[in-house]
Design an enzyme around this catalytic site. Structure first.
Site, PDB file in Angstrom:
ATOM      1  N   ASP A  62       0.857  -1.178   0.000  1.00 46.82           N
ATOM      2  CA  ASP A  62       0.000   0.000   0.000  1.00 46.82           C
ATOM      3  C   ASP A  62       0.904   1.243   0.000  1.00 46.82           C
ATOM      4  OD1 ASP A  62      -2.171   1.666  -0.011  1.00 46.82           O
ATOM      5  OD2 ASP A  62      -3.250   0.608   1.571  1.00 46.82           O
TER       6      ASP A  62
HETATM    7  C1  NOJ Z   1      -4.127   3.830   0.077  1.00 45.83           C
HETATM    8  C2  NOJ Z   1      -5.284   2.910   0.235  1.00 45.83           C
HETATM    9  O1  NOJ Z   1      -5.213   2.250   1.473  1.00 45.83           O
HETATM   10  C3  NOJ Z   1      -5.433   1.859  -0.866  1.00 45.83           C
HETATM   11  O2  NOJ Z   1      -6.664   1.233  -0.717  1.00 45.83           O
HETATM   12  C4  NOJ Z   1      -5.281   2.476  -2.204  1.00 45.83           C
HETATM   13  O3  NOJ Z   1      -5.442   1.498  -3.208  1.00 45.83           O
HETATM   14  C5  NOJ Z   1      -3.934   3.148  -2.304  1.00 45.83           C
HETATM   15  N1  NOJ Z   1      -3.834   4.195  -1.294  1.00 45.83           N
HETATM   16  C6  NOJ Z   1      -3.671   3.764  -3.681  1.00 45.83           C
HETATM   17  O4  NOJ Z   1      -4.471   4.856  -3.867  1.00 45.83           O
END
Ligand code: NOJ
Length: 721
Positions: free
Chosen positions: A262
């Site tokens: 993430d």
């Molecule tokens: C943070 C989020 O937790 C995740 O769900 C997302 O896909 C990513 N950022 C990318 O935007």
């Protein structure tokens, strides 16, 4: 493309670039000012950033092509970029938030919606979506419950697989197919106190039994990628969690797709206190099994040292790079780096009538009629309608994570009703704002006047779209004092009132439920929200949504879910307060929720006749069939989700009071009956037993069928082996 040959020819820097994902802003040629800041924070030079293998957060085909050209010009081997994006519930045409989609209990519809959004995304240059989100959610305080299909492993698994099929098609070779990335592995939906990014503490038993099956269903459906979660599980951040990423995902589930971290999660391991510095973070993540690092460059900067010190191996790097190259190859990017990106197709497809129709149908099916004391449906021939409340004219109803969706594309409740009833007089007033904790009702007098004069009142209340989603947890879930004041005044002056409630999570509606005759929960319904609401309120469409997440009676009950364990001292009458001392009660509220999982009313009625079992005994060789006939006993056609639950009466470990094992959505004309036959197999009875195996144990079971998790027909059978 011979990707092994390509790999053999790549420098270490090029390889590490493929394992680094940076924001699109790093590639924009007209954006040097923005670049200098973030690049220096990452610790890499501008030229090095251009070696990265994938990007996120760009919007549109034009942008995509421009960025792809820049990347290709800098890549020594002309390796195209992979473009990833959070296409969560639509791209430009937005359908309801996933929690609403859970309430449709409709795999075909979910698949169709995923297909539609994948198509819109593909023509805008997206190759991979960070969806579906399969975190099991049982605590409405957590803002990200809106991204999940709900609290149940079986339902989540079936709908998760439908999302994957919808995005990926058969094998990614279709022009509009995009790769899916299931997230957030694992148990991100169970943070302590419902606070985002907070620690998760649960036994491996519960993890395997309840929280992992949803992700697993997506792996079985062929999902291409998986994203570890931000949280710790048992003290270990998922990004470096070997139990999750290595033992379970790679070894037990044999997943050989891409693991992408993430956003900035490698570096967050330093804040978690398990990594000393960037270099250590890269070592931990690589050794746990991560392939791509999102929005930091610790691998790029430190892999060489780690290799020299023998802390990671070249095989690990090569395996990860091969996975990335393989996906690019199967998506056809080496032949056509723009793939389906096309400005012309964007114009033709985004918000096209077919997509809007589908979004409208999804919003209708996702809405749940929580309460109806004969008020709804309103008569279409009404003369005067009052549409009152902070969401009457609100276009911010697309929900969090709406990608390229825009508020100005959304149809409000007011416009939906005006379009449906061109001859009626439809008046409106906002009453108060949707701000959290608001106490002022500036338009109270006008609201009272309008409701007194109207034949029907639509009261539009709830939670604003930015009050759920990532980082937006809440400790109170009730409507603001202002919204309640407005509701009381309006209802006092007109009993023919229905509340339409917007929300990204189950709100606590206990007070409102006591005074309002009807409540339709529409979630954040997306682009076509207002049209769907109008169709439902005025009977053009019969509500059929069923709750995929329990609605608490009070916040203090959270987490609350239907599939809980027995206690040794259960409460006899869970819907009342103060029942029996030394029982598992609250002194001030009932233990039962306000609305249970599976609940959802209709404008017609259904009768369930008795259950018929194919046998009293089930064996591995002889699955059990459970038959029930459901009749539409009312005067309108409708859809009914028939739900099958089991209870394992005595087992080597305690089993939940109920577990959903199957469901079927029927469409019945007035007076029509249909027989549903469910089949239970040995696998449906299996669980992680006291000796650590996954097996069904012999003994007595109860089986239940009904319209929700509370009103159930029951029968018993024995399982023998
Ligand atoms: C943070 C989020 O937790 C995740 O769900 C997302 O896909 C990513 N950022 C990318 O935007």
């Amino acid at each position: 493309m011979d990707i092994r040959k390509l790999l053999a020819d790549m420098t270490l820097e090029e390889k590490l670039g493929q394992l680094t994902q940076l924001n699109a802003i790093f590639f924009k040629k007209d954006n040097t000012v923005d670049i200098t800041g973030p690049v220096s924070r990452l610790g890499i030079a501008e030229e090095e950033a251009l070696l990265s293998g994938s990007t996120l957060n760009f919007i549109g085909a034009k942008d995509m092509k421009e960025i792809q050209d820049i990347a290709l010009a800098h890549q020594p081997h002309k390796i195209p970029l992979l473009f990833m994006q959070d296409v969560i519930h639509g791209y430009r045409t937005i359908y309801p938030i996933p929690l609403g989609m859970g309430c449709t209990f409709d795999e075909e519809l979910v698949e169709e919606c995923a297909r539609m959004s994948g198509k819109e995304a593909a023509v805008s240059g997206v190759h991979v979506t960070f969806s579906p989100m399969l975190d099991l959610v049982r605590d409405a305080r957590w803002g990200r419950v809106m991204e999940s299909t709900g609290e149940d492993p079986h339902l989540n698994g079936r709908l998760g697989a439908a999302f994957v099929r919808g995005y990926q098609g058969d094998d990614l070779t279709g022009k509009y197919d995009i790769a899916a990335c299931v997230k957030h592995f694992a148990a991100y939906g169970a943070p302590e106190a419902g606070r985002d990014y907070n620690a998760v503490e649960m036994s491996e038993h519960t993890l395997r039994e309840t929280y992992l099956p949803g992700y697993r269903a997506c792996i079985d459906a062929g999902v291409e990628m998986i994203m570890p979660s931000f949280n710790t599980v048992g003290g270990v951040p998922s990004t470096c969690n070997r139990l999750l990423l290595d033992r379970i995902l790679r070894k037990e589930w044999q997943f050989d797709g891409i693991v992408i971290s993430d956003y900035n999660a490698y570096r967050e391991m330093i804040k978690h206190g398990v990594a000393e510095d960037d270099k250590h973070a890269a070592e931990l993540a690589i050794n746990a099994g991560c392939d791509i690092e999102m929005m930091s460059a610790t691998t790029y900067l430190h892999a060489k040292e780690l290799l020299d010190e023998g802390k990671i191996t070249m095989e690990q790097i090569d395996r990860a790079v091969l996975r990335v190259l393989d996906l690019k190859d199967r998506l056809g990017l080496f032949e056509n780096p723009y793939r389906a990106a096309s400005e012309d197709e964007e114009k033709a497809l985004h918000l096209c009538p077919a997509h809007r129709d589908l979004a409208c149908r999804a919003a209708e099916e996702a809405s749940v009629l929580l309460k109806n004391e004969g008020v709804l449906p309103f008569d279409k021939s009404v003369r005067k309608v009052a549409v009152i409340g902070p969401f009457a004219k609100e276009q911010g109803i697309k929900g969090f994570w709406a990608c390229a969706g825009r508020d100005e594309d959304c149809v409000t409740v007011l416009s939906g009703i005006r379009a449906l009833l061109p001859d009626a007089e439809v008046a409106t007033v906002r009453g108060c704002s949707w701000e959290l904790g608001e106490t002022e009702v500036p338009d109270l007098e006008e609201a009272i006047e309008l409701s007194s004069e109207a034949d029907a009142v639509v009261l539009c209340l709830g939670e604003y779209q930015q009050h759920t989603g990532e980082g937006n947890s809440r400790a109170t879930l009730t409507l603001s004092p202002a919204q309640m004041k407005l509701a009381e005044a309006v209802i006092k002056h007109n009993k023919n009132t229905a509340a339409v409630i917007f929300g990204g999570r189950p709100l606590v509606l206990t007070d409102l439920a006591q005074i309002v005759p009807a409540m339709l929960y529409v979630w954040q319904p997306g682009t076509e929200g207002g049209n769907a609401v109008a169709n439902l309120l005025f009977g053009e469409v019969n509500p059929s949504g069923k709750l995929s997440m329990t609605f608490p009676y009070a916040e203090g009950q959270c987490p609350i879910y239907y599939s809980h364990m027995h206690t040794g001292r259960p409460v006899k009458r869970p819907k009342t307060v103060y029942e029996g001392g030394y029982s598992s009660r609250y002194l001030d509220v009932p233990v039962a929720p306000l609305y249970a999982f599976g609940h959802g009313l209709s404008y017609t009625t259904y009768a369930y006749d008795q259950l018929i079992l194919s046998d009293e005994v089930m064996t591995p060789a002889a699955p059990l069939e459970i038959g029930v006939t459901v009749t539409n006993t009312g005067t309108r056609a409708g859809k009914e989700t028939v739900q099958l639950y089991i209870r394992d009466k005595v087992a080597s470990v305690a089993r939940p009071v109920l577990e959903l094992k199957d469901f079927a959505k029927l469409e019945l004309a007035p007076g029509e009956s249909a027989a549903v036959i469910f089949t239970l197999t040995e696998e449906d009875l299996a669980f992680h037993t006291a000796d650590g195996t996954f097996a069904a144990e012999r003994g007595e079971f109860e089986v239940f069928v009904g319209p929700n998790s509370e009103e159930l027909l029951q029968a018993t059978f024995r399982f023998e082996k």
